[in-house]
Structure formats: C-alpha cells, structure tokens
Motif scaffolding. Sequence first.
Motif, PDB file in Angstrom:
ATOM      1  N   UNK A 174      -7.215  -3.665  14.762  1.00  0.00           N
ATOM      2  CA  UNK A 174      -7.640  -4.346  13.536  1.00  0.00           C
ATOM      3  C   UNK A 174      -8.596  -3.439  12.764  1.00  0.00           C
ATOM      4  N   UNK A 175      -8.540  -3.468  11.459  1.00  0.00           N
ATOM      5  CA  UNK A 175      -9.297  -2.516  10.643  1.00  0.00           C
ATOM      6  C   UNK A 175     -10.805  -2.604  10.860  1.00  0.00           C
ATOM      7  N   UNK A 176     -11.306  -3.744  11.356  1.00  0.00           N
ATOM      8  CA  UNK A 176     -12.747  -3.889  11.597  1.00  0.00           C
ATOM      9  C   UNK A 176     -13.127  -3.669  13.060  1.00  0.00           C
ATOM     10  N   UNK A 177     -12.177  -3.267  13.865  1.00  0.00           N
ATOM     11  CA  UNK A 177     -12.452  -3.026  15.287  1.00  0.00           C
ATOM     12  C   UNK A 177     -13.340  -1.791  15.451  1.00  0.00           C
ATOM     13  N   UNK A 178     -14.095  -1.743  16.544  1.00  0.00           N
ATOM     14  CA  UNK A 178     -15.017  -0.635  16.785  1.00  0.00           C
ATOM     15  C   UNK A 178     -14.312   0.718  16.879  1.00  0.00           C
ATOM     16  N   UNK A 187      -6.865   6.787  25.941  1.00  0.00           N
ATOM     17  CA  UNK A 187      -6.345   5.493  26.385  1.00  0.00           C
ATOM     18  C   UNK A 187      -7.361   4.767  27.257  1.00  0.00           C
ATOM     19  N   UNK A 188      -8.094   5.516  28.094  1.00  0.00           N
ATOM     20  CA  UNK A 188      -9.068   4.897  29.001  1.00  0.00           C
ATOM     21  C   UNK A 188     -10.147   4.134  28.239  1.00  0.00           C
ATOM     22  N   UNK A 189     -10.471   4.585  27.023  1.00  0.00           N
ATOM     23  CA  UNK A 189     -11.521   3.930  26.236  1.00  0.00           C
ATOM     24  C   UNK A 189     -11.085   2.577  25.688  1.00  0.00           C
TER      25      UNK A 189
END
Length: 306
Positions: A174-178, A187-189
């Motif tokens: 989502x555009x507001x995701x961190x 990928x792990x993050x």
Amino acid sequence: MATHFDLTDLQLMVHVGDWHSLTRAAEKAHLSLPAASTRVKNLEEQFGTQLLWRNNQGVTLTPAGQALTRHARLVLQQVEQLRGGMQEFAQGVKGHVRVLANTTASTEFMPAVLAHYLARFPDVHVELRERLSYLIVRAVAEGAADIGVVAGCAPDPKLQFIPYRRDRLVLVAPSRHRLAARKTVAFAETLNDDFVGLSEWSAIHPFLLQAAAALGRTFRFRIEVGNFEAACRMVASGVGLGVVPESVALRQAQNQDIAVVPLTDDWSVRQLHICVRDLAALPAFAQALVQTLVEDAAGALVAPRM
C-alpha cells in the motif's frame, strides 16, 4: 510366452499413475471399474509381477508399475508424434500438446502466445497446467509433458533448454506502508507483515512458502485470491503485502494506490527457459508452439486477426 496389451492398457496405467485411484483412472480411460480392474490383472499375469498396491485410500504403483508407466508415457508420446507427422496428409486430425509452466509464464506470457498459436493451428488442443519449475522438469523428463516453461532449475542432461524470457518478482505494498518509499527491500524484511497471496493451487504459493522457510521464517497468508490483479487490488485496500511479477505490478500501479519495490533476493530475478526432451522428436505442431514461444521472447509476434 507372448505378452499382449494395447494402447488402452497403457493409457489406463498412465491415468493410475496420475490419479492414484483405479476408479478415477477408469473414468479417464472411459472404462467401467470392473473392466479396468480386469485389464490391470491381465497385465500383472502377463508380466508375472504385481503392478499396483491396493489399500483403503486407493492404489499406488509398485516399482514394476512405475517402470511400466514410464514406458507407457513414451509409447503414447510416440503415437502422438505419429499422428502429428501424418497431419499434413489427412485433414481433421487433431493434435494435442501438453504444456506445463510456472505462475508468471502461465499468467503473463502464455495467453498472448496461445492466442497467436491457436489462430494458426485451430485443430490443435493445448493443455496448459501450472506447476513449480522442478516438477515441470521432472514431468518433461518422464514424458508426462511435451513442453515446459521453467525458472531457476539446474540443467538436466536428459532435456534441451532454450532461453525464453526474464522473470522478475517484486514487492507491492500500500502506498502509505512503511516499505513503500524504499528503493529496494529484502524478502526477510517483509515477513513480519501479512500477505495477499494466490491460491494454494498456484505454483507461486509453495514457492514463497519455501523462500520463507529457507530463512527460518513463516510466510503469513492473510487472504488468498485467484490472480495477480486481484492481489494488487487487495494490497491497495491495505489488506497486506504482495509478491507479483514486475510487469503486473507496473501495470496495476497505473490504476491502483500501490508502491512497487524491487526485491534484493537472488531468486527474484530469474531466466525462464523452454524445456523439451528432444525438440526434433516432437510433432510438427508442437515444434511450432516452441517456435512461437521463441518468437514471443524476441518480440516478433504479431497479434492474430479476429
């Protein structure tokens, strides 16, 4: 003592190997269950060995049954090649090509390829199924598929591999995701978040589960949908993150409120290959499908007239 069997016997054994059920195999071979059981029993008597293990859950092939099934697949493939070779001499003969492809190839590339191919070969039936790449390689090697489109598999000396396309998987958020403002992400993050995924029947579903397991982590599906476009819509609604082909992500980002972030993992960028047992041994119409794939990779396909 002579051994007598026919193509129906061979096809029945192949169906048993595919379905692990004599009842289902009989249905696929258009036989009654007693007739199918009799055919298997006759084969066992003629070969002097047990071909099936029967239990309450169904049937499994014995080692002898597995060997017979491997040979049966090859014989049936040769019969299909015979039909294809004679197609130019007789009208109305229908060809059949079995194609296995990974998720990206199935959803992103094969629709345009098949639209072009089937317009040229209207009498050919193409059976397209989605599988994980290592299962595709095994199926082509065993004669259970004619053509495979795979990614990231080690070369197999029994098969021929032809370069096809490059396949890149990216994160959509989502555009507001961190993570939305990141230039790249590992990928792990992402694995503390919930994901929107494709159905467990898609090849990418177990692929992502395996990628997470290799990191000692759990991949959390919050919801499963039927295609990549639906996944992107769910991501835009804030349901979770997604991993989709870059071509899908960039297309959906034009209309959906999502961010596209490249993954840094080696497995996210893969070379797709077309794999066959022996290109020259395929029927002419199957060779034509391989050529259509090659032309697609080169950008040489022209949209068929409607």
